[in-house]
Design a protein around this motif. Sequence first.
Motif, PDB file in Angstrom:
ATOM      1  N   ASP A  50       0.784  -1.332  -0.199  1.00  0.00           N
ATOM      2  CA  ASP A  50      -0.012   0.147   0.007  1.00  0.00           C
ATOM      3  C   ASP A  50       0.729   1.319  -0.152  1.00  0.00           C
ATOM      4  N   VAL A  51       1.943   1.168   0.720  1.00  0.00           N
ATOM      5  CA  VAL A  51       2.627   2.590   0.957  1.00  0.00           C
ATOM      6  C   VAL A  51       4.231   2.028   0.654  1.00  0.00           C
ATOM      7  N   ILE A  52       4.852   2.890  -0.091  1.00  0.00           N
ATOM      8  CA  ILE A  52       6.310   2.742  -0.361  1.00  0.00           C
ATOM      9  C   ILE A  52       6.995   3.918   0.302  1.00  0.00           C
ATOM     10  N   LEU A  53       7.785   3.489   1.306  1.00  0.00           N
ATOM     11  CA  LEU A  53       8.830   4.556   1.766  1.00  0.00           C
ATOM     12  C   LEU A  53       9.919   4.775   1.406  1.00  0.00           C
ATOM     13  N   VAL A  54      10.304   5.794   0.830  1.00  0.00           N
ATOM     14  CA  VAL A  54      11.776   6.186   0.310  1.00  0.00           C
ATOM     15  C   VAL A  54      12.514   6.541   1.746  1.00  0.00           C
ATOM     16  N   GLY A  55      12.965   5.511   2.376  1.00  0.00           N
ATOM     17  CA  GLY A  55      13.173   5.965   3.694  1.00  0.00           C
ATOM     18  C   GLY A  55      14.592   6.779   3.600  1.00  0.00           C
ATOM     19  N   ASP A  56      15.231   7.327   4.790  1.00  0.00           N
ATOM     20  CA  ASP A  56      16.452   7.713   4.695  1.00  0.00           C
ATOM     21  C   ASP A  56      17.422   6.931   5.201  1.00  0.00           C
ATOM     22  N   SER A  57      16.821   5.597   5.596  1.00  0.00           N
ATOM     23  CA  SER A  57      17.480   4.509   5.736  1.00  0.00           C
ATOM     24  C   SER A  57      18.482   4.042   4.267  1.00  0.00           C
ATOM     25  N   ALA A  58      18.131   4.705   3.406  1.00  0.00           N
ATOM     26  CA  ALA A  58      18.988   4.555   2.086  1.00  0.00           C
ATOM     27  C   ALA A  58      20.462   5.136   2.409  1.00  0.00           C
ATOM     28  N   SER A  59      20.689   5.851   3.431  1.00  0.00           N
ATOM     29  CA  SER A  59      21.878   6.189   3.987  1.00  0.00           C
ATOM     30  C   SER A  59      22.591   4.970   4.464  1.00  0.00           C
ATOM     31  N   ASN A  60      21.989   4.066   4.923  1.00  0.00           N
ATOM     32  CA  ASN A  60      22.493   2.830   5.463  1.00  0.00           C
ATOM     33  C   ASN A  60      22.637   1.731   4.288  1.00  0.00           C
ATOM     34  N   VAL A  61      21.598   1.430   3.597  1.00  0.00           N
ATOM     35  CA  VAL A  61      21.326   0.589   2.798  1.00  0.00           C
ATOM     36  C   VAL A  61      21.876   0.549   1.453  1.00  0.00           C
ATOM     37  N   MET A  62      21.747   1.985   1.067  1.00  0.00           N
ATOM     38  CA  MET A  62      22.198   2.238  -0.460  1.00  0.00           C
ATOM     39  C   MET A  62      23.827   2.675  -0.358  1.00  0.00           C
ATOM     40  N   ALA A  63      24.053   3.628   0.534  1.00  0.00           N
ATOM     41  CA  ALA A  63      25.454   4.308   0.721  1.00  0.00           C
ATOM     42  C   ALA A  63      26.162   3.487   1.596  1.00  0.00           C
ATOM     43  N   GLY A  64      25.828   2.926   2.479  1.00  0.00           N
ATOM     44  CA  GLY A  64      26.858   2.156   3.299  1.00  0.00           C
ATOM     45  C   GLY A  64      27.146   3.133   4.652  1.00  0.00           C
ATOM     46  N   HIS A  65      26.637   4.085   4.787  1.00  0.00           N
ATOM     47  CA  HIS A  65      26.750   4.708   6.101  1.00  0.00           C
ATOM     48  C   HIS A  65      26.410   4.034   7.152  1.00  0.00           C
ATOM     49  N   GLU A  66      27.170   4.190   8.664  1.00  0.00           N
ATOM     50  CA  GLU A  66      26.775   3.571   9.695  1.00  0.00           C
ATOM     51  C   GLU A  66      25.275   4.258  10.292  1.00  0.00           C
ATOM     52  N   THR A  67      25.047   5.373   9.829  1.00  0.00           N
ATOM     53  CA  THR A  67      23.748   6.153  10.474  1.00  0.00           C
ATOM     54  C   THR A  67      23.010   6.523   9.346  1.00  0.00           C
ATOM     55  N   THR A  68      21.727   7.367   9.769  1.00  0.00           N
ATOM     56  CA  THR A  68      20.998   7.998   8.439  1.00  0.00           C
ATOM     57  C   THR A  68      21.229   9.307   8.516  1.00  0.00           C
ATOM     58  N   LEU A  69      22.052   9.737   9.253  1.00  0.00           N
ATOM     59  CA  LEU A  69      22.602  11.367   9.258  1.00  0.00           C
ATOM     60  C   LEU A  69      22.964  11.814   8.038  1.00  0.00           C
ATOM     61  N   PRO A  70      23.941  11.279   7.471  1.00  0.00           N
ATOM     62  CA  PRO A  70      24.765  11.807   6.157  1.00  0.00           C
ATOM     63  C   PRO A  70      23.927  12.106   4.812  1.00  0.00           C
ATOM     64  N   ILE A  71      22.839  11.368   4.762  1.00  0.00           N
ATOM     65  CA  ILE A  71      22.140  11.489   3.388  1.00  0.00           C
ATOM     66  C   ILE A  71      21.517  12.819   3.197  1.00  0.00           C
ATOM     67  N   THR A  72      21.732  13.493   2.005  1.00  0.00           N
ATOM     68  CA  THR A  72      21.334  14.970   1.954  1.00  0.00           C
ATOM     69  C   THR A  72      19.772  14.734   1.197  1.00  0.00           C
ATOM     70  N   LEU A  73      19.402  15.998   1.084  1.00  0.00           N
ATOM     71  CA  LEU A  73      18.029  16.379   0.535  1.00  0.00           C
ATOM     72  C   LEU A  73      18.207  16.126  -0.991  1.00  0.00           C
ATOM     73  N   ASP A  74      19.263  16.483  -1.454  1.00  0.00           N
ATOM     74  CA  ASP A  74      19.452  16.224  -3.026  1.00  0.00           C
ATOM     75  C   ASP A  74      19.487  14.529  -3.198  1.00  0.00           C
ATOM     76  N   GLN A  75      20.174  13.883  -2.292  1.00  0.00           N
ATOM     77  CA  GLN A  75      20.348  12.455  -2.591  1.00  0.00           C
ATOM     78  C   GLN A  75      18.945  11.673  -2.284  1.00  0.00           C
ATOM     79  N   MET A  76      18.027  12.264  -1.199  1.00  0.00           N
ATOM     80  CA  MET A  76      16.941  11.869  -1.028  1.00  0.00           C
ATOM     81  C   MET A  76      15.877  12.039  -2.427  1.00  0.00           C
ATOM     82  N   ILE A  77      16.040  13.087  -2.972  1.00  0.00           N
ATOM     83  CA  ILE A  77      15.158  13.508  -4.222  1.00  0.00           C
ATOM     84  C   ILE A  77      15.717  12.653  -5.229  1.00  0.00           C
ATOM     85  N   TYR A  78      16.879  12.428  -5.390  1.00  0.00           N
ATOM     86  CA  TYR A  78      17.251  11.236  -6.594  1.00  0.00           C
ATOM     87  C   TYR A  78      16.331   9.848  -6.361  1.00  0.00           C
TER      88      TYR A  78
END
Length: 276
Positions: A50-78
């Motif tokens: 029903d709902v797809i969340l473009v989570g800031d967990s992309a920071s962990n899962v896609m970019a390999g960061h330890e936390t969700t903090l580094p991901i930027t607004l531009d990256q979330m929009i991408y």
Amino acid sequence: MSTQKKSGPEAFKKVTTLTLAELKHSGVRISMLTAYDYTFARLVDSAGVDVILVGDSASNVMAGHETTLPITLDQMIYHASSVVRGVNRALVVVDLPFGSYQGNPKEALNSSIRIMKESGGHAVKLEGGIEVASTVARIVQSGIPVMGHLGLTPQSIYQFGTYAVRAKEELEATRLLEDALALQEAGCFALVLEKIPAALAAKVTASLRIPTIGIGAGGDVDGQVLVLHDMLGMNTEFNPRFLRRYAQLGTLIPEAIRQYVSDVRDQKFPNDQERY
Ligand code: KIV
């Protein structure tokens, strides 16, 4: 691969924030999963989530960061614009990343407007309780639906110091219920409840008109969310109690790749049928 969207007889009724309210009232549980790219978004959407969340967990899962903090607004929009191109039916909710909304309501509104205009997402999500209520109200007044997020809020991990279960003590549990009511009053259309005791999640759910979506919050909530890569078993090192793995891709994918490497080395790929 074609990027054509489905139309005609294959098209189905799109999920809206209203649909979620109806699901809560009819007692039908809401399913939500994360996605961060076009290909997975297509698969998740076509399976009926029903709902797809473009989570800031992309920071962990896609970019390999330890936390969700580094991901930027531009990256979330991408990530969000890639997901939107793969979705026909699901409601696409996009996380406001750390640092894009905490400053003041105007900053939060500007970030939300960028997400809506540049990605085509349908709603935004942010973390926090009473302290972000005026921000939620400002965004909602501008016509942008907002999902809240309480309990374990990963953007505050350095304040918590741990990913342990939240709100086990009475004081924190009372505060969480007050936060939930404040977010509802501010105009949130739904709330994520992450890693809190099941009894508290049930109490919050019964106290709210809006749906609750749990992750590690038991079964007496209006819906469930998991990180896609976790539920597909792609990360074998992450083993929280709440996680059910519906596939073992972390084993299956390397097996397939090992077979490919071996076939290339042994000159078994390509064969006579796989050439022009
Ligand atoms: O970023 C994310 O994936 C989330 C879910 C865990 C709810 O916020």
